[in-house]
Write an enzyme that holds these catalytic residues in place. Sequence first.
Site, PDB file in Angstrom:
ATOM      1  N   THR A 136       1.653 -32.521  70.422  1.00 51.98           N
ATOM      2  CA  THR A 136       1.427 -33.673  71.308  1.00 51.98           C
ATOM      3  C   THR A 136       0.790 -34.774  70.450  1.00 51.98           C
ATOM      4  OG1 THR A 136      -0.807 -32.958  71.867  1.00 51.98           O
ATOM      5  CG2 THR A 136       0.978 -32.173  73.300  1.00 51.98           C
ATOM      6  N   TYR A 140      -1.115 -28.082  49.581  1.00 50.24           N
ATOM      7  CA  TYR A 140       0.083 -28.757  50.109  1.00 50.24           C
ATOM      8  C   TYR A 140      -0.124 -30.263  50.271  1.00 50.24           C
ATOM      9  CZ  TYR A 140      -2.175 -27.635  54.687  1.00 50.24           C
ATOM     10  OH  TYR A 140      -3.041 -27.487  55.733  1.00 50.24           O
ATOM     11  N   LYS A 188      -4.304 -34.575  54.743  1.00 52.36           N
ATOM     12  CA  LYS A 188      -4.831 -34.202  53.425  1.00 52.36           C
ATOM     13  C   LYS A 188      -4.162 -35.027  52.319  1.00 52.36           C
ATOM     14  CE  LYS A 188      -7.569 -30.589  54.544  1.00 52.36           C
ATOM     15  NZ  LYS A 188      -9.000 -30.482  54.220  1.00 52.36           N
TER      16      LYS A 188
HETATM   17  C1  HXC Z   1      -1.176 -27.292  69.518  1.00 54.67           C
HETATM   18  C2  HXC Z   1      -3.312 -28.055  69.927  1.00 54.67           C
HETATM   19  C3  HXC Z   1      -3.867 -26.828  69.455  1.00 54.67           C
HETATM   20  C4  HXC Z   1      -2.945 -25.810  69.019  1.00 54.67           C
HETATM   21  C5  HXC Z   1      -5.496 -28.126  70.041  1.00 54.67           C
HETATM   22  N1  HXC Z   1      -4.378 -28.824  70.258  1.00 54.67           N
HETATM   23  N2  HXC Z   1      -5.225 -26.912  69.545  1.00 54.67           N
HETATM   24  N3  HXC Z   1      -2.005 -28.300  69.930  1.00 54.67           N
HETATM   25  N4  HXC Z   1      -1.636 -26.100  69.066  1.00 54.67           N
HETATM   26  N5  HXC Z   1      -3.378 -24.648  68.571  1.00 54.67           N
HETATM   27  C6  HXC Z   1      -4.287 -30.176  70.810  1.00 54.67           C
HETATM   28  C7  HXC Z   1      -4.776 -30.246  72.235  1.00 54.67           C
HETATM   29  O1  HXC Z   1      -3.766 -29.911  73.159  1.00 54.67           O
HETATM   30  C8  HXC Z   1      -5.171 -31.727  72.352  1.00 54.67           C
HETATM   31  O2  HXC Z   1      -4.023 -32.544  72.496  1.00 54.67           O
HETATM   32  C9  HXC Z   1      -5.706 -32.040  70.963  1.00 54.67           C
HETATM   33  O3  HXC Z   1      -5.169 -31.033  70.072  1.00 54.67           O
HETATM   34  C10 HXC Z   1      -7.205 -32.007  70.906  1.00 54.67           C
HETATM   35  O4  HXC Z   1      -7.636 -30.730  71.321  1.00 54.67           O
HETATM   36  P1  HXC Z   1      -9.170 -30.409  71.608  1.00 54.67           P
HETATM   37  O5  HXC Z   1      -9.320 -28.957  71.675  1.00 54.67           O
HETATM   38  O6  HXC Z   1      -9.632 -31.235  72.742  1.00 54.67           O
HETATM   39  O7  HXC Z   1      -9.836 -31.056  70.321  1.00 54.67           O
HETATM   40  P2  HXC Z   1     -11.121 -30.662  69.559  1.00 54.67           P
HETATM   41  O8  HXC Z   1     -12.056 -29.835  70.387  1.00 54.67           O
HETATM   42  O9  HXC Z   1     -11.635 -31.905  68.978  1.00 54.67           O
HETATM   43  O10 HXC Z   1     -10.566 -29.689  68.390  1.00 54.67           O
HETATM   44  C11 HXC Z   1      -9.939 -30.190  67.242  1.00 54.67           C
HETATM   45  C12 HXC Z   1      -8.997 -29.146  66.646  1.00 54.67           C
HETATM   46  C13 HXC Z   1      -9.678 -27.770  66.508  1.00 54.67           C
HETATM   47  C14 HXC Z   1      -8.516 -29.644  65.315  1.00 54.67           C
HETATM   48  C15 HXC Z   1      -7.803 -29.000  67.589  1.00 54.67           C
HETATM   49  O11 HXC Z   1      -8.768 -26.841  65.964  1.00 54.67           O
HETATM   50  C16 HXC Z   1     -10.925 -27.837  65.691  1.00 54.67           C
HETATM   51  O12 HXC Z   1     -11.971 -28.283  66.146  1.00 54.67           O
HETATM   52  N6  HXC Z   1     -10.895 -27.397  64.439  1.00 54.67           N
HETATM   53  C17 HXC Z   1     -12.057 -27.449  63.544  1.00 54.67           C
HETATM   54  C18 HXC Z   1     -12.133 -26.287  62.642  1.00 54.67           C
HETATM   55  C19 HXC Z   1     -10.840 -25.951  61.927  1.00 54.67           C
HETATM   56  O13 HXC Z   1      -9.743 -26.241  62.389  1.00 54.67           O
HETATM   57  N7  HXC Z   1     -10.941 -25.295  60.776  1.00 54.67           N
HETATM   58  C20 HXC Z   1      -9.783 -24.892  60.027  1.00 54.67           C
HETATM   59  C21 HXC Z   1      -9.660 -25.749  58.902  1.00 54.67           C
HETATM   60  S1  HXC Z   1      -8.743 -24.902  57.677  1.00 54.67           S
HETATM   61  P3  HXC Z   1      -3.597 -33.243  73.902  1.00 54.67           P
HETATM   62  O14 HXC Z   1      -2.429 -34.085  73.525  1.00 54.67           O
HETATM   63  O15 HXC Z   1      -3.280 -32.086  74.801  1.00 54.67           O
HETATM   64  O16 HXC Z   1      -4.796 -34.045  74.305  1.00 54.67           O
HETATM   65  C22 HXC Z   1      -7.929 -25.998  56.778  1.00 54.67           C
HETATM   66  C23 HXC Z   1      -7.406 -25.453  55.474  1.00 54.67           C
HETATM   67  C24 HXC Z   1      -5.947 -25.241  55.463  1.00 54.67           C
HETATM   68  O17 HXC Z   1      -7.804 -27.114  57.118  1.00 54.67           O
HETATM   69  C25 HXC Z   1      -5.459 -24.325  54.332  1.00 54.67           C
HETATM   70  C26 HXC Z   1      -5.502 -22.873  54.687  1.00 54.67           C
HETATM   71  C27 HXC Z   1      -4.666 -21.970  53.841  1.00 54.67           C
END
Ligand code: HXC
Length: 283
Positions: A106, A148, A164
Site C-alpha cells: 500500500t 542490496y 537504502k
Molecule cells: C505489508 C505492511 C506490513 C507488512 C506494515 N505494513 N507491516 N504492509 N506487509 N508486513 C503497512 C501498514 O499496512 C501501513 O500501511 C503501513 O505499513 C504502516 O504500518 P504501521 O504498523 O502503522 O507503521 P509503524 O508502526 O510505523 O511500523 C513501521 C514498520 C514496522 C516499518 C511497518 O515494520 C517497524 O516499525 N519496523 C521497525 C523495525 C524493523 O523493521 N526492523 C527490521 C529492520 S531490518 P497502510 O497503507 O495500511 O496505512 C533491515 C535490514 C535488512 O532493515 C537486511 C536483512 C537481511
Amino acid sequence: MFNKDTLKNEVILITGGGSGLGLSMAKKFAELGADIAICGRTEKKLITATETLKEFGTEVRWYSVDVREYDSTGNMINQIIKDFGKLTGLVNNAAGNFLSASEDLTPGGFKAVVDIVLHGSFNCTHHFGNYLIKKKEKGNILNIVTTYAEDAGSAFVLPSACSKAGVLAMTRSLAYEWGTYGIRLNAIAPGPFPTEGAWTRLFPTRKFEKKYLEKIPAGRYGEHEELANLAAFLLSDMAPYITGECVTIDGGEKLSGGQFNFIDSIMSRGKLKMAFKMLRMKK
Ligand code: HXC
C-alpha cells in the site's frame, strides 16, 4: 588495535540504539570510551539498554523520538548538545522493513519504510551537519545500509531497497560536499546479522533461515561484534582519510551472483574437480 580510549572524547548518537545491531554498536563505542546517546520510539527498550550501557562507565542517555519527524529530531539533537556539551558522531541505524510482494504494497506501507530509513537518516544528518558546520567542528556520520543498496536492489523488500539506495547516495553526495568542513560520511552494508527485529520480519520460517545460509560462502551469519568493530574503526581516528566509502560485511554473500558460482551447488567440490579434469583431458 582498539583500547579503552580509542573513542574517548567522542559523543555518539545511535538511532535505534535500544536494541539489535544499534545496541551492539553502542556497547562497543562505550567500551572504547565514548559517551553515548541512543534514541528510538520504545521507551522501555531504551531504559533497559541505557542500564546495560552504563556498565561501561561512560555517560549514557536515552531520547524518545520518531526519526521520521524533522522537528523532533532537531529538538533531540539540541538537547543532546545541552546534556553532553557536544555531539561528535551520528550512526543512522534506525530502520524499518518487511517482506511483501511489491504489487501488494500500500502507499502507506511504502511510505512508512521510506520515512524511517531515508527521511529519518536525512533528518538526523541535516540537523547534525548544520550544528557541526555552524560550530566549525569536525564530525563523523555512519550510515547502516544493506548489501542490496548498491547494485541489484532486492525482490520483496522494495521500500527498503529504494530507501537504502537513497541513504547510500546521501552518504557519497555529502562526503564530497561536506568534506571541506571536516565531516566524514561512510556506510556499512551488512549481510544477515541475526537480530530480533530483522529475523521476525524477514524470516517467516526456519526453512527460510536455513536456505538463506546456503548463499553465504562463510557458511554462517554475522556476529554483532564483527560489525561493531568495523563501525568503531570507521568512526575513530584510525580512519581519518576514509570518507564516502561503503564497506560490505557479509561473509561473501554479495558475490553469489558470479556467473559460474552456481555449479558448486550441483555437485560436491571433489566431484567438481574430477569433472574439471575430465574436461581438460577431452581437449
Ligand atoms: C505489508 C505492511 C506490513 C507488512 C506494515 N505494513 N507491516 N504492509 N506487509 N508486513 C503497512 C501498514 O499496512 C501501513 O500501511 C503501513 O505499513 C504502516 O504500518 P504501521 O504498523 O502503522 O507503521 P509503524 O508502526 O510505523 O511500523 C513501521 C514498520 C514496522 C516499518 C511497518 O515494520 C517497524 O516499525 N519496523 C521497525 C523495525 C524493523 O523493521 N526492523 C527490521 C529492520 S531490518 P497502510 O497503507 O495500511 O496505512 C533491515 C535490514 C535488512 O532493515 C537486511 C536483512 C537481511
